[in-house]
Scaffold this motif. Sequence first.
Motif, short mmCIF file in Angstrom:
data_model
loop_
_atom_site.label_atom_id
_atom_site.label_comp_id
_atom_site.label_asym_id
_atom_site.label_seq_id
_atom_site.Cartn_x
_atom_site.Cartn_y
_atom_site.Cartn_z
N GLU A 23 4.52 41.02 -27.64
CA GLU A 23 4.66 40.06 -26.90
C GLU A 23 5.99 39.63 -26.59
O GLU A 23 7.05 39.66 -27.64
N ILE A 24 6.37 39.36 -25.45
CA ILE A 24 7.62 38.83 -24.95
C ILE A 24 7.73 37.66 -24.31
O ILE A 24 6.87 37.61 -23.42
N LYS A 25 8.29 36.60 -24.75
CA LYS A 25 8.31 35.31 -24.43
C LYS A 25 9.53 35.03 -23.67
O LYS A 25 9.21 33.94 -22.89
N THR A 26 10.61 35.42 -23.79
CA THR A 26 11.94 35.01 -23.24
C THR A 26 12.71 36.48 -22.54
O THR A 26 12.36 37.22 -23.40
N ALA A 27 13.73 36.28 -21.99
CA ALA A 27 14.56 37.45 -21.47
C ALA A 27 16.01 36.83 -21.55
O ALA A 27 16.40 35.57 -21.43
N ALA A 100 16.57 42.25 -11.39
CA ALA A 100 15.51 42.45 -12.50
C ALA A 100 15.23 41.27 -13.28
O ALA A 100 14.11 41.04 -13.24
N CYS A 101 16.36 40.25 -13.21
CA CYS A 101 15.96 38.91 -14.14
C CYS A 101 14.83 38.13 -13.23
O CYS A 101 14.10 37.66 -13.52
N GLY A 102 15.33 38.23 -11.88
CA GLY A 102 14.53 37.51 -11.01
C GLY A 102 13.10 37.94 -10.89
O GLY A 102 12.18 37.15 -10.82
N LYS A 103 12.91 39.33 -10.78
CA LYS A 103 11.57 39.81 -11.02
C LYS A 103 10.62 39.23 -12.19
O LYS A 103 9.63 39.08 -12.15
N GLY A 108 6.60 35.56 -14.38
CA GLY A 108 6.26 34.40 -15.42
C GLY A 108 7.01 34.36 -16.56
O GLY A 108 6.62 33.44 -17.69
N LEU A 109 7.98 35.18 -16.89
CA LEU A 109 8.84 35.12 -18.09
C LEU A 109 10.06 33.95 -17.81
O LEU A 109 10.42 34.01 -16.72
N SER A 110 10.27 33.37 -19.02
CA SER A 110 11.08 32.30 -18.76
C SER A 110 12.57 33.01 -19.41
O SER A 110 12.67 33.88 -19.90
N GLY A 111 13.44 32.14 -19.20
CA GLY A 111 14.91 32.24 -19.72
C GLY A 111 15.09 31.72 -21.06
O GLY A 111 16.06 31.76 -21.84
N GLY A 112 14.19 30.94 -21.71
CA GLY A 112 14.34 30.20 -22.98
C GLY A 112 14.76 28.80 -22.77
O GLY A 112 14.91 28.28 -21.67
#
Length: 115
Positions: A23-27, A100-103, A108-112
């Motif tokens: 599971e990945i919650k943030t990037a 890539a970050c925008g995609k 649905g992935l947040s930046g924290g």
Amino acid sequence: MVVKDIIDILEGEVICEGNLDAEIKTACGSDMMSDVLAFVKDQSVLLTGLVNPQVVRTAEMMDMACIVFVRGKMPDQGIIDLAEQRDITLIKTRYRMFTACGKLYEGGLSGGTAV
């Protein structure tokens, strides 16, 4: 989101397969590993254009399950071996860091949380 979703969203190529169901919650997108070390630990994915062993060591310290190399960068075999030993998935994508970050954000992935 799980690692498999990141691969799909970024049209990525798996270089080293760790746990694709992690599971990945943030990037976090950065080429400065000192900035990554200041980032909150939360099962993150690291996006970077830097291809050296320090990237894998930093991801391990921060408990990250996945590293995405942007701009089609390909790590050498030493980096791949290090990631395999640490069960970290390595992916490369043709997209630039910003895209890539925008995609991932759009997916649905947040930046924290803000520091």
